[in-house]
Design a protein around this motif. Structure first.
Motif, mmCIF file in Angstrom:
data_model
loop_
_atom_site.group_PDB
_atom_site.id
_atom_site.type_symbol
_atom_site.label_atom_id
_atom_site.label_comp_id
_atom_site.label_asym_id
_atom_site.label_seq_id
_atom_site.Cartn_x
_atom_site.Cartn_y
_atom_site.Cartn_z
ATOM 1 N N LYS A 18 48.980 29.604 32.437
ATOM 2 C CA LYS A 18 47.725 30.070 33.041
ATOM 3 C C LYS A 18 46.818 28.894 33.372
ATOM 4 O O LYS A 18 46.114 28.893 34.376
ATOM 5 N N GLU A 19 46.835 27.870 32.526
ATOM 6 C CA GLU A 19 46.027 26.672 32.773
ATOM 7 C C GLU A 19 46.465 25.972 34.057
ATOM 8 O O GLU A 19 45.627 25.532 34.859
ATOM 9 N N GLN A 21 48.038 27.386 36.607
ATOM 10 C CA GLN A 21 47.640 28.237 37.727
ATOM 11 C C GLN A 21 46.152 28.056 38.027
ATOM 12 O O GLN A 21 45.750 28.017 39.188
ATOM 13 N N SER A 22 45.355 27.912 36.998
ATOM 14 C CA SER A 22 43.919 27.691 37.173
ATOM 15 C C SER A 22 43.651 26.397 37.935
ATOM 16 O O SER A 22 42.784 26.344 38.820
ATOM 17 N N ILE A 23 44.397 25.344 37.616
ATOM 18 C CA ILE A 23 44.263 24.076 38.336
ATOM 19 C C ILE A 23 44.655 24.271 39.795
ATOM 20 O O ILE A 23 43.961 23.808 40.711
ATOM 21 N N CYS A 24 45.748 24.992 40.029
ATOM 22 C CA CYS A 24 46.186 25.268 41.403
ATOM 23 C C CYS A 24 45.124 26.040 42.172
ATOM 24 O O CYS A 24 44.847 25.734 43.336
ATOM 25 N N ASP A 25 44.550 27.038 41.528
ATOM 26 C CA ASP A 25 43.500 27.827 42.178
ATOM 27 C C ASP A 25 42.305 26.949 42.538
ATOM 28 O O ASP A 25 41.709 27.093 43.605
ATOM 29 N N GLU A 26 41.982 26.013 41.650
ATOM 30 C CA GLU A 26 40.848 25.122 41.864
ATOM 31 C C GLU A 26 41.043 24.232 43.092
ATOM 32 O O GLU A 26 40.081 23.904 43.791
ATOM 33 N N GLU A 43 51.392 30.751 43.969
ATOM 34 C CA GLU A 43 51.695 30.934 42.549
ATOM 35 C C GLU A 43 52.408 29.717 41.967
ATOM 36 O O GLU A 43 53.511 29.357 42.399
#
Length: 102
Positions: A18-19, A21-26, A43
């Motif tokens: 999840k961490e 993915q959070s970086i990717c989203d950022e 994803e």
């Protein structure tokens, strides 16, 4: 991140968390700007990390069908702002392509 080996060395390839993915989203906007594309599917599936004066991440991102990106992100230390910056985006990868730092 359990796959850290030592400062400067790349860890083994692991399943994205999840961490990650959070970086990717950022950094999604940075990736879309570099590729001049918009991604409905975005994803994180695999990653490697490297401890430096901050953290380098090499992340495999599924962007639809059989298409994958390899993105390299530098995340500065919290004392330096903790910002994430995309250093490189490689397009036209597939699910089985290894995450090889260059």
């Amino acid at each position: 991140m359990d796959n850290l080996v030592k400062c400067g060395g790349w860890g083994e390839t692991e399943d994205a968390t999840k961490e990650i993915q959070s970086i990717c989203d950022e950094v999604k906007c940075q990736v879309e700007e570099k590729t001049n594309k918009e991604y409905g599917i975005y994803e994180a599936v695999k990653y490697r990390s490297q401890l430096v004066a901050g953290m380098n991440y090499l992340i495999k991102v599924h962007v639809g069908c059989d298409d994958y990106l390899h993105i390299q992100v530098f995340q500065s230390l919290p004392c330096d702002g903790g910002k994430s910056v995309v250093n490189r985006v490689e397009e036209c990868h597939h699910k089985c392509d290894p995450l090889d730092p260059k």
